[in-house]
Design an enzyme around this catalytic site. Structure first.
Site, PDB file in Angstrom:
ATOM      1  N   ARG A 228      39.103 -13.758  13.450  1.00  0.00           N
ATOM      2  CA  ARG A 228      38.701 -13.355  12.098  1.00  0.00           C
ATOM      3  C   ARG A 228      39.970 -13.838  11.412  1.00  0.00           C
ATOM      4  NH1 ARG A 228      34.149 -13.435  13.485  1.00  0.00           N
ATOM      5  NH2 ARG A 228      32.821 -11.645  13.078  1.00  0.00           N
ATOM      6  N   GLU A 257      38.058 -17.565   3.626  1.00  0.00           N
ATOM      7  CA  GLU A 257      37.053 -18.843   3.977  1.00  0.00           C
ATOM      8  C   GLU A 257      35.735 -18.676   3.369  1.00  0.00           C
ATOM      9  OE1 GLU A 257      34.863 -18.007   8.184  1.00  0.00           O
ATOM     10  OE2 GLU A 257      37.185 -18.217   8.511  1.00  0.00           O
ATOM     11  N   HIS A 275      35.366 -22.566  11.097  1.00  0.00           N
ATOM     12  CA  HIS A 275      34.524 -21.597  11.838  1.00  0.00           C
ATOM     13  C   HIS A 275      33.627 -22.026  12.501  1.00  0.00           C
ATOM     14  CE1 HIS A 275      33.838 -16.954  11.163  1.00  0.00           C
ATOM     15  NE2 HIS A 275      33.594 -17.490  12.323  1.00  0.00           N
TER      16      HIS A 275
END
Length: 309
Positions: A228, A257, A275
């Site tokens: 994360r 993000e 991601h």
């Protein structure tokens, strides 16, 4: 058919499986969420998708299970759910190989400067300018893993295959594991060349990678974040990368993000990924099946296949 609430969008293959087996109520499409819940909240017995907070749980008095899509469940208020005797499941195991694979891919790319050298060859510079500088390598380097859970173990196994020395830090010393355990994250950072973050998200790990941890990793060290973005002091990371306080970083996740600071994007000693840890066709199809399997097992047999404690 059981009534399932879709609080957020789910992948199309997951949606198709859900549509075949359940009656779906799409809260994420509602213009007036409060009115939607007032009309349908009493009917709902299961839920998946989106952020699940205590307020939403309060508006679903007959909710029995939250089937989370993903291994991470920091989007779900698990404490509030359990207080109402609502079960929470996730989708572990299926995504571990894909995330571990990308982790090593990012590490190799950073160590061997693959993206930059790819562009160097494509631009015709090899013939014009000659050989490129030597790079680092993974073999015989040391790696510290923050979070030796399912995915952490898969990463460790692959690091061993690359002839790396593996250590880890976590809440407990897992005596059945062959790797060196550090009870201090800073001490581990001081003693490794690579620091890989794969711990669960949530309040306990928010900004766990402080400036002190990054400075302990030091000018010889590389940070890899596949967990994360908010687990890292991102501003301190940028400053240290820009001033030779760190050798490099390979990042699949970012704080805030999908926005990524320009200062981070401008650096030459970073590898950036959107991601993408579990984003393979095979893994996402398996995760979709696992969401439905968790719901079916609970409603048909009263079983919890992948419970979140």
């Amino acid at each position: 058919m059981k009534n399932i609430l879709l609080n957020g969008k789910v992948p199309n293959d997951c949606l198709k499986l859900l549509e075949e087996r359940f009656q779906l109520f799409r809260l994420y499409e509602a213009d007036d969420r409060a009115a939607f819940l007032a009309e349908h909240g009493q009917k709902i017995v299961g839920m998946t998708g989106g952020k699940v907070d205590a307020n939403l749980i309060e508006n679903l008095p007959n909710l029995k299970i939250i089937a989370n899509y993903g291994v991470g469940y920091d989007n779900v208020d698990v404490k509030a759910a359990h207080a109402k005797n609502i079960h929470v499941t996730n989708t572990p195991n299926r995504l571990s190989p894909a995330v571990a694979e990308l982790t090593l891919g990012l590490m190799i790319s950073l160590a061997r400067n693959i993206p930059a050298y790819h562009n160097y060859v494509k631009a015709g510079r090899w013939a014009q300018e000659g050989s490129v500088p030597l790079t680092a390598q993974l073999a015989e380097a040391s790696v510290g893993i923050l979070g030796l859970g399912r995915i952490g173990k898969e990463i460790a196994k692959r690091c061993v295959a690359f002839d790396m020395d593996v250590s880890y830090h976590g809440r407990t010393h897992q005596t059945d594991q062959p790797y060196r355990y550090f009870d201090s994250l800073i001490e581990m950072a001081k003693n490794v060349d690579w620091l890989v973050i794969i711990a669960p998200g949530g309040n306990e790990t928010n900004k766990i990678i402080t400036r002190d941890v990054l400075e302990a990793l030091g000018a010889k060290g590389c940070l890899v974040n596949i967990a994360r973005g908010n687990m890292v002091d991102q501003q301190a990371l940028i400053e240290l990368l820009a001033n030779n306080g760190l050798r490099g970083a390979a990042l699949d996740v970012f704080d805030g993000e999908p926005e990524v600071p320009q200062a981070l994007r401008d650096l030459d000693n970073v590898i950036l990924s959107p991601h993408n840890g579990s984003a393979t066709r095979k893994t996402r199809a398996q995760m979709s099946s696992q969401v439905v399997e968790n719901l079916e097992a609970f409603f048909e047999r009263g079983e919890l296949l992948d419970p979140v404690q």
